[in-house]
Write a protein that holds these residues in place. Structure first.
Motif, PDB file in Angstrom:
ATOM      1  N   ARG A 177       0.829  -1.202   0.000  1.00  0.00           N
ATOM      2  CA  ARG A 177       0.000   0.000   0.000  1.00  0.00           C
ATOM      3  C   ARG A 177       0.867   1.257   0.000  1.00  0.00           C
ATOM      4  O   ARG A 177       0.602   2.215  -0.732  1.00  0.00           O
ATOM      5  N   LEU A 178       1.873   1.250   0.856  1.00  0.00           N
ATOM      6  CA  LEU A 178       2.748   2.424   0.947  1.00  0.00           C
ATOM      7  C   LEU A 178       3.475   2.655  -0.381  1.00  0.00           C
ATOM      8  O   LEU A 178       3.571   3.791  -0.870  1.00  0.00           O
ATOM      9  N   LEU A 179       3.983   1.579  -0.974  1.00  0.00           N
ATOM     10  CA  LEU A 179       4.704   1.722  -2.240  1.00  0.00           C
ATOM     11  C   LEU A 179       3.778   2.163  -3.369  1.00  0.00           C
ATOM     12  O   LEU A 179       4.180   2.923  -4.260  1.00  0.00           O
ATOM     13  N   GLU A 180       2.534   1.715  -3.338  1.00  0.00           N
ATOM     14  CA  GLU A 180       1.546   2.173  -4.324  1.00  0.00           C
ATOM     15  C   GLU A 180       1.345   3.687  -4.211  1.00  0.00           C
ATOM     16  O   GLU A 180       1.284   4.401  -5.220  1.00  0.00           O
ATOM     17  N   ASP A 181       1.252   4.183  -2.971  1.00  0.00           N
ATOM     18  CA  ASP A 181       1.087   5.622  -2.769  1.00  0.00           C
ATOM     19  C   ASP A 181       2.322   6.389  -3.230  1.00  0.00           C
ATOM     20  O   ASP A 181       2.213   7.491  -3.779  1.00  0.00           O
ATOM     21  N   LEU A 182       3.498   5.817  -3.013  1.00  0.00           N
ATOM     22  CA  LEU A 182       4.729   6.476  -3.456  1.00  0.00           C
ATOM     23  C   LEU A 182       4.778   6.577  -4.976  1.00  0.00           C
ATOM     24  O   LEU A 182       5.120   7.631  -5.536  1.00  0.00           O
ATOM     25  N   ARG A 183       4.433   5.504  -5.651  1.00  0.00           N
ATOM     26  CA  ARG A 183       4.438   5.540  -7.126  1.00  0.00           C
ATOM     27  C   ARG A 183       3.469   6.597  -7.644  1.00  0.00           C
ATOM     28  O   ARG A 183       3.765   7.310  -8.614  1.00  0.00           O
ATOM     29  N   ALA A 184       2.322   6.712  -6.983  1.00  0.00           N
ATOM     30  CA  ALA A 184       1.330   7.702  -7.412  1.00  0.00           C
ATOM     31  C   ALA A 184       1.818   9.127  -7.168  1.00  0.00           C
ATOM     32  O   ALA A 184       1.388  10.068  -7.855  1.00  0.00           O
ATOM     33  N   ALA A 185       2.700   9.304  -6.180  1.00  0.00           N
ATOM     34  CA  ALA A 185       3.185  10.642  -5.823  1.00  0.00           C
ATOM     35  C   ALA A 185       4.362  11.089  -6.671  1.00  0.00           C
ATOM     36  O   ALA A 185       4.723  12.283  -6.662  1.00  0.00           O
ATOM     37  N   MET A 186       4.976  10.191  -7.401  1.00  0.00           N
ATOM     38  CA  MET A 186       6.178  10.528  -8.163  1.00  0.00           C
ATOM     39  C   MET A 186       5.884  11.598  -9.220  1.00  0.00           C
ATOM     40  O   MET A 186       4.781  11.643  -9.771  1.00  0.00           O
ATOM     41  N   PRO A 187       6.867  12.471  -9.528  1.00  0.00           N
ATOM     42  CA  PRO A 187       8.218  12.501  -8.969  1.00  0.00           C
ATOM     43  C   PRO A 187       8.264  13.243  -7.630  1.00  0.00           C
ATOM     44  O   PRO A 187       7.481  14.160  -7.393  1.00  0.00           O
ATOM     45  N   VAL A 188       9.186  12.828  -6.779  1.00  0.00           N
ATOM     46  CA  VAL A 188       9.390  13.491  -5.492  1.00  0.00           C
ATOM     47  C   VAL A 188      10.867  13.841  -5.344  1.00  0.00           C
ATOM     48  O   VAL A 188      11.736  13.247  -5.992  1.00  0.00           O
ATOM     49  N   ASP A 189      11.136  14.812  -4.486  1.00  0.00           N
ATOM     50  CA  ASP A 189      12.520  15.205  -4.194  1.00  0.00           C
ATOM     51  C   ASP A 189      13.067  14.502  -2.956  1.00  0.00           C
ATOM     52  O   ASP A 189      14.270  14.268  -2.850  1.00  0.00           O
ATOM     53  N   ILE A 190      12.155  14.212  -2.014  1.00  0.00           N
ATOM     54  CA  ILE A 190      12.557  13.627  -0.732  1.00  0.00           C
ATOM     55  C   ILE A 190      11.519  12.578  -0.323  1.00  0.00           C
ATOM     56  O   ILE A 190      10.318  12.775  -0.512  1.00  0.00           O
ATOM     57  N   VAL A 191      12.003  11.478   0.255  1.00  0.00           N
ATOM     58  CA  VAL A 191      11.150  10.534   0.975  1.00  0.00           C
ATOM     59  C   VAL A 191      11.582  10.574   2.432  1.00  0.00           C
ATOM     60  O   VAL A 191      12.730  10.254   2.755  1.00  0.00           O
ATOM     61  N   ALA A 192      10.685  11.027   3.317  1.00  0.00           N
ATOM     62  CA  ALA A 192      10.989  11.155   4.749  1.00  0.00           C
ATOM     63  C   ALA A 192      10.060  10.221   5.522  1.00  0.00           C
ATOM     64  O   ALA A 192       8.852  10.471   5.599  1.00  0.00           O
ATOM     65  N   LEU A 193      10.622   9.173   6.080  1.00  0.00           N
ATOM     66  CA  LEU A 193       9.824   8.133   6.721  1.00  0.00           C
ATOM     67  C   LEU A 193      10.032   8.121   8.233  1.00  0.00           C
ATOM     68  O   LEU A 193      11.125   8.409   8.727  1.00  0.00           O
ATOM     69  N   ALA A 194       8.977   7.779   8.955  1.00  0.00           N
ATOM     70  CA  ALA A 194       9.062   7.501  10.389  1.00  0.00           C
ATOM     71  C   ALA A 194       8.900   6.003  10.564  1.00  0.00           C
ATOM     72  O   ALA A 194       7.887   5.436  10.158  1.00  0.00           O
ATOM     73  N   MET A 195       9.894   5.373  11.178  1.00  0.00           N
ATOM     74  CA  MET A 195       9.873   3.924  11.351  1.00  0.00           C
ATOM     75  C   MET A 195      10.265   3.568  12.785  1.00  0.00           C
ATOM     76  O   MET A 195      10.667   4.443  13.557  1.00  0.00           O
TER      77      MET A 195
END
Length: 482
Positions: free
Chosen positions: A86-104
């Protein structure tokens, strides 16, 4: 500047019998209700830091789906793969991006994935390519694994245990990610294995001074960030262990030397970093003899924050056997007992079976006569981590058993903060206060306690690491190995 962000993770106790399924993962923020704004998850401070920064400069923030679960046993394969995809699907939809900032978190182990969060970071890198900045904030009880540092540009771990600095570290991460994306800095990571695993409580010496030294060094010689990654002793994996991480602005050799120096300093103080853990009878002897009160006892092995069930009866049974009164215990995870008491209502007296429900690590259930003192619909635990943040407890019931007051909860939580006051109990007036937590309770309770004792009881998060039966951890880890 377009930034994708999400919260994702959990802390996995591979010795816990309780699996972590998909329905246990909470969202990045709690929905707005009754005119209130969104409430951030305690570990979701990267999103908050980004929104703060967006007030002073133009940022296009895209929030992806994720989830964060309370510490538990092995995460199911279905849960991890579903949430990851799900998270990767949302990332693909958001592309292009300059930064990926994750809380883990950093200590998530799933069926088939020894380093689940590292696997996710690698998948993110495969989508965004080599030029997009990837930054991650992590719990210091995570694992600093090869997949994490080979695929991220910036890794920032909490410095404090209790975790008083989650928002501060999130702000640090956001700042370094933005500076990196603008080519103002070139972060490089230096990592040194400390060949140990320990519980480093940072509000007490000598770790207090060690953390302050790390902070002082960050302002010198292009040192961008320093993390002491404690690791998580109850997560059996091949990359278990404490590590030092130094991030410099393009100065790898300097970072390597500083990480090794700090490793040596940490090793020199290691014996003094552990609390003194007392067996149950010794702890109760000391607490009952004390002329001053309250004495706070930490039931460390039943800490749900370490993956334990939260319903062990070992300490309570010993107190009842001694006839101890003017005492309280919480939080005690027993949804069935809570439901019975809640239905009966305040003032009811009833026979009750409590605790001992999840595994032998929880002890035997206790059959008692209980008096219901208070039923609370959904109180907030106050001042979690001593940070001023509160967290919902779910329904809670306060009962009295022969002079010992117990807070039953329906949500499996640890004593992150004051859980007694919201149900009408002044814990400071009691002689003995038992909290089911390893250290996160400390900021909320220690200032008012006459003394804090750490109890080495049986349980799902036992401090007796040599008896845990590891299968995958590295060898030569002090103090498990000599």
């Amino acid at each position: 500047m377009r930034i994708f962000t999400a919260l994702f993770g959990t802390e996995t106790n591979t010795f816990s019998p309780l699996p972590t399924s998909i329905d246990q993962f909470m969202p990045n923020e709690l929905p707005a209700s009754d005119g209130k704004p969104f409430e951030y998850h305690l570990f979701g401070m990267v999103l908050r830091a980004l929104r703060e920064r967006a007030l002073v400069e133009p940022l296009d923030i895209v929030q992806g789906r994720g989830g964060f679960a309370e510490p538990n046993g092995m995460t199911t394969r279905t849960a991890y793969e579903t949430l990851r995809d799900r998270l990767l699907e949302d990332l693909r939809a958001a592309m292009p991006v300059d930064i990926v900032a994750l809380a883990m978190h950093g200590a998530m182990i799933a069926d088939g994935y020894e380093d689940a969060e590292g696997d996710l970071i690698a998948e993110v890198r495969g989508i965004v390519g080599p030029d997009v900045v990837i930054g991650v904030e992590l719990d210091l009880h995570g694992f600093l694994s090869r997949k994490k540092y080979e695929n991220a540009d910036i890794l920032i771990f909490f410095k404090e245990y209790p975790h008083l600095d989650i928002l501060d570290r999130a702000r640090e991460l956001v700042d370094l990610c933005l500076r990196t994306a603008r080519k103002e800095i070139r972060p490089v990571m230096s990592i040194v294995d400390c060949n140990m695993i320990a519980q480093f409580m940072t509000l007490r010496e000598p770790m207090r001074s060690f953390v302050l030294r790390m902070k002082e060094l960050e302002s010198t010689d292009r040192v961008l960030s320093i993390s002491c990654v404690h690791g998580f002793a109850w997560g059996d994996c091949s990359e278990l262990g404490t590590k030092m991480l130094v991030i410099t602005d393009g100065r790898k050799s300097q970072g390597d030397a500083l990480a090794a120096q700090l490793r040596d300093e940490l090793f020199g103080i290691r014996d003094r970093c552990f609390a003194q853990y007392l067996d149950i009878e010794t702890a109760l002897d000391e607490a009952t003899r004390s002329p001053t009160h309250p004495i706070v006892l930490a039931d460390v092995a039943d800490n749900t924050g370490g993956g334990a069930a939260g319903d062990s009866t070992f300490v309570l049974a010993a107190m009842l056997k001694r006839g101890i009164t003017e005492a309280c215990i919480g939080p005690f995870y027993d949804p069935l007992a809570l439901a019975i008491c809640y239905s009966a209502g305040a003032g009811a007296r009833l026979p009750l079976r409590i605790g001992g429900k999840h595994s032998p690590a929880s002890g035997q259930p206790l059959d008692v006569e209980a008096r219901v003192l208070n039923c609370a619909a959904a109180p907030d635990m106050l001042n979690c981590f001593g940070s001023g943040l509160n967290t919902p407890m779910g329904r809670a019931v306060r009962i009295d058993i022969a002079g010992i007051e117990i807070v039953l909860v329906e949500k499996r939580i640890q004593a992150l903060g004051d859980l007694f006051t919201p149900v009408g109990l002044d814990w400071r007036s009691r002689k003995i206060v038992v909290v089911k937590s390893a250290n996160h309770f400390y900021a909320a309770y220690a200032p008012s306690a006459a003394k804090v004792l750490f109890v080495d009881s049986p349980g799902g998060a036992s401090m007796n690491w040599k008896e845990l039966g590891y299968r995958h951890r590295p060898r030569n880890l002090w103090p498990i190995d000599n």
